[in-house]
Scaffold this active site. Structure first.
Site, PDB file in Angstrom:
ATOM      1  N   GLU A  19      -1.502   4.516   0.712  1.00 53.13           N
ATOM      2  CA  GLU A  19      -1.940   3.126   0.731  1.00 53.13           C
ATOM      3  C   GLU A  19      -2.612   2.701   2.038  1.00 53.13           C
ATOM      4  O   GLU A  19      -2.105   1.813   2.741  1.00 53.13           O
ATOM      5  CB  GLU A  19      -0.760   2.190   0.437  1.00 53.13           C
ATOM      6  CG  GLU A  19      -0.197   2.353  -0.951  1.00 53.13           C
ATOM      7  CD  GLU A  19       0.814   1.267  -1.317  1.00 53.13           C
ATOM      8  OE1 GLU A  19       1.105   0.393  -0.481  1.00 53.13           O
ATOM      9  OE2 GLU A  19       1.290   1.289  -2.470  1.00 53.13           O
ATOM     10  N   GLU A  58       3.391   5.989  -7.289  1.00 57.99           N
ATOM     11  CA  GLU A  58       4.477   5.020  -7.059  1.00 57.99           C
ATOM     12  C   GLU A  58       4.432   3.975  -8.146  1.00 57.99           C
ATOM     13  O   GLU A  58       3.356   3.493  -8.522  1.00 57.99           O
ATOM     14  CB  GLU A  58       4.329   4.264  -5.724  1.00 57.99           C
ATOM     15  CG  GLU A  58       4.742   5.019  -4.508  1.00 57.99           C
ATOM     16  CD  GLU A  58       4.605   4.202  -3.221  1.00 57.99           C
ATOM     17  OE1 GLU A  58       4.721   2.956  -3.261  1.00 57.99           O
ATOM     18  OE2 GLU A  58       4.373   4.820  -2.179  1.00 57.99           O
TER      19      GLU A  58
HETATM   20  C1  FCB Z   1       4.512   0.448  -1.380  1.00 52.32           C
HETATM   21  C2  FCB Z   1       4.811   1.410  -0.244  1.00 52.32           C
HETATM   22  C3  FCB Z   1       6.234   1.936  -0.276  1.00 52.32           C
HETATM   23  C4  FCB Z   1       7.222   0.857  -0.652  1.00 52.32           C
HETATM   24  C5  FCB Z   1       6.796   0.153  -1.906  1.00 52.32           C
HETATM   25  C6  FCB Z   1       7.754  -0.909  -2.373  1.00 52.32           C
HETATM   26  O1  FCB Z   1       3.443  -0.364  -1.026  1.00 52.32           O
HETATM   27  O2  FCB Z   1       3.933   2.513  -0.307  1.00 52.32           O
HETATM   28  O3  FCB Z   1       6.515   2.512   0.978  1.00 52.32           O
HETATM   29  O4  FCB Z   1       7.397   0.003   0.396  1.00 52.32           O
HETATM   30  O5  FCB Z   1       5.535  -0.438  -1.715  1.00 52.32           O
END
Ligand code: FCB
Length: 442
Positions: free
Chosen positions: A161, A357
């Site tokens: 990210e 994620e």
């Molecule tokens: C994302 C991050 C991760 C975590 C989640 C909830 O943006 O990559 O580290 O904090 O959010």
């Protein structure tokens, strides 16, 4: 939530070879801060008022010492893959790389594929993404890691990210390193992208054949049909969904940034060639859509962040949806929507996609809301597969409750509960649910 309907309705099958996994990151779980060089997050969290509960990640889940227990939890889940991150400051410290050596051995011995992310926001103190040289330093570090772990690691992630690291860390100052540069933060975006491209080359030179990036994406919904709202939403969408994807996938920055973009004065073409090194797959982190309209002045809360005045957009609440403990709306179809849009925009340039994620913050061990969240998102993902998007994996954020950046320990994203006093791990109901889902896909 819809748990009865869920139970009645069997999960559709995903294609053979689909990777089921869980994600974590070094700074959020490892602890053992005294055994590594400091990162910008250590400095940031030591400053009063930066973290909601005043905590730091000095101990976190103490995963550094308890990794065997955590790998046993992975084994119990039966997942195919484990996404973790390598801490650059730890690798810079004597014996630091030995930890990842042990971890990778343990993960492999459990029959799970290790999938390291090489940068998940914990930049060594002394380095700065506003400096171009940080990209070259990153590539050197990546070579060292690849040389040591490449015999057992097949799948690599360069960056996590860069959009959030730029926006929250350099533009708004709510994450480390705490800068409030607004659009003057854009060089940090360019240098991270350059670092990504150089890292791809370094990994390839070390023999890697399975390389991707984890970018955050989500649909942008205009607050209304009014032209001012649509225009603001388009600009926001460009920042979130295109600024970090277009250069990687097409070798061009999106039009619409104009002179805001660093390097537009010259030299950027050669960088873009590096940034667009072909990838084997593209990682998407998805949490929620954003509803965006014309500027409304200061004081708008967005995911724990108060946006300053002077931005060309405002982020609005999404009504009529359940909210997680973080206040993020639960919108599974956002995931089903964003992926076909990607395929349409990038066509053949889009390699296979992996959801790197997806997760939600809820309290409690009997976390039915988390089960409902993941159940809904996995089904939405399957609809994207049916719509012809080549999706190859789904990683839950996160294996463990952990240090949630500026929120401290108050947001629990784990399938496994961590008592931050005793450090005891307790699988939640969602752990059993995910284990059964994975088993059902075999
Ligand atoms: C994302 C991050 C991760 C975590 C989640 C909830 O943006 O990559 O580290 O904090 O959010």
């Amino acid at each position: 939530m819809a748990t009865d309907a869920m139970a009645a309705d069997a999960m559709p099958r995903f294609p053979d070879g689909f990777l089921w996994g869980v994600s974590t990151s070094a700074h959020q779980i490892e602890g053992a801060a005294g055994l590594r060089a400091p990162s910008v997050w250590d400095v940031f969290t030591a400053e009063p008022g930066r973290v909601r509960d005043g905590s730091t990640a000095a101990v976190a889940c103490d995963h550094y010492h308890r990794y065997r227990e955590d790998v046993a939890l992975l084994a119990g889940l039966g997942v195919d893959a484990y996404r973790f991150s390598v801490s650059w400051p730890r690798v810079d410290s004597p014996g630091g790389l030995d930890f990842y050596d042990r971890l990778v051995d343990e993960v492999c011995a459990a029959g799970v594929r290790p999938v390291p992310t090489l940068f998940h926001w914990d930049l060594p103190v002394g380095l700065d993404w506003l400096e171009r040289d940080t990209a070259a330093r990153f590539a050197e570090y990546v070579s060292v890691v690849a040389e040591r772990l490449g015999d057992r690691v097949g799948k690599w992630i360069t960056l996590n990210e860069p959009a959030e690291h730029t926006l929250l860390g350099h533009a708004l100052g709510t994450h480390a390193p705490g800068r409030t540069l607004l659009f003057d933060a854009l060089p940090a975006a360019h240098h991270q992208l350059l670092a990504h491209g150089l890292a791809v080359r370094a990994l390839r030179a070390a023999g890697a054949t399975d390389v991707g990036i984890a970018n955050s994406h989500g649909p942008t919904w205009p607050a209304s049909d009014a032209p001012a709202d649509r225009e603001a939403a388009d600009f926001y969408d460009l920042l979130l969904n295109r600024l970090f994807a277009d250069p990687v996938l097409t070798g061009r920055y999106p039009e619409g940034l104009g002179e805001l973009m660093p390097g537009s004065a010259g030299g950027v073409e050669a960088d873009l060639e590096i940034i667009s090194e072909p990838l084997d797959w593209y990682g998407v982190n998805y949490y929620a859509p954003a509803r965006v309209g014309a500027p409304q002045g200061a004081g708008i809360e967005f995911g724990g962040v108060t946006l300053p005045a002077g931005l060309p957009f405002s982020v609005r609440a999404i009504e009529g949806r359940p909210l997680t403990d973080f206040g993020w709306p639960v919108v599974p179809e956002g995931l089903a929507g964003v992926l076909p849009g990607f395929r349409d925009r990038y066509g053949d340039r889009l390699p296979p996609v992996v959801v790197t994620e997806n997760g939600c913050a809820y309290e409690g061990l009997d976390d039915r809301d988390r089960i409902a969240y993941h159940d809904g998102h996995v089904r939405a993902l399957h609809r994207a597969v049916e719509a012809g998007v080549d999706v190859r994996g789904y990683f839950v954020w996160s294996l463990l409750d952990n240090f949630e950046w500026a929120e401290g320990y108050g947001r629990r994203f784990g399938l496994v509960h961590v008592d931050f006093t005793t450090l005891e791990r307790t699988p939640k109901a969602s752990y059993g649910w995910f284990r059964d889902l994975v088993a059902g896909q075999r």
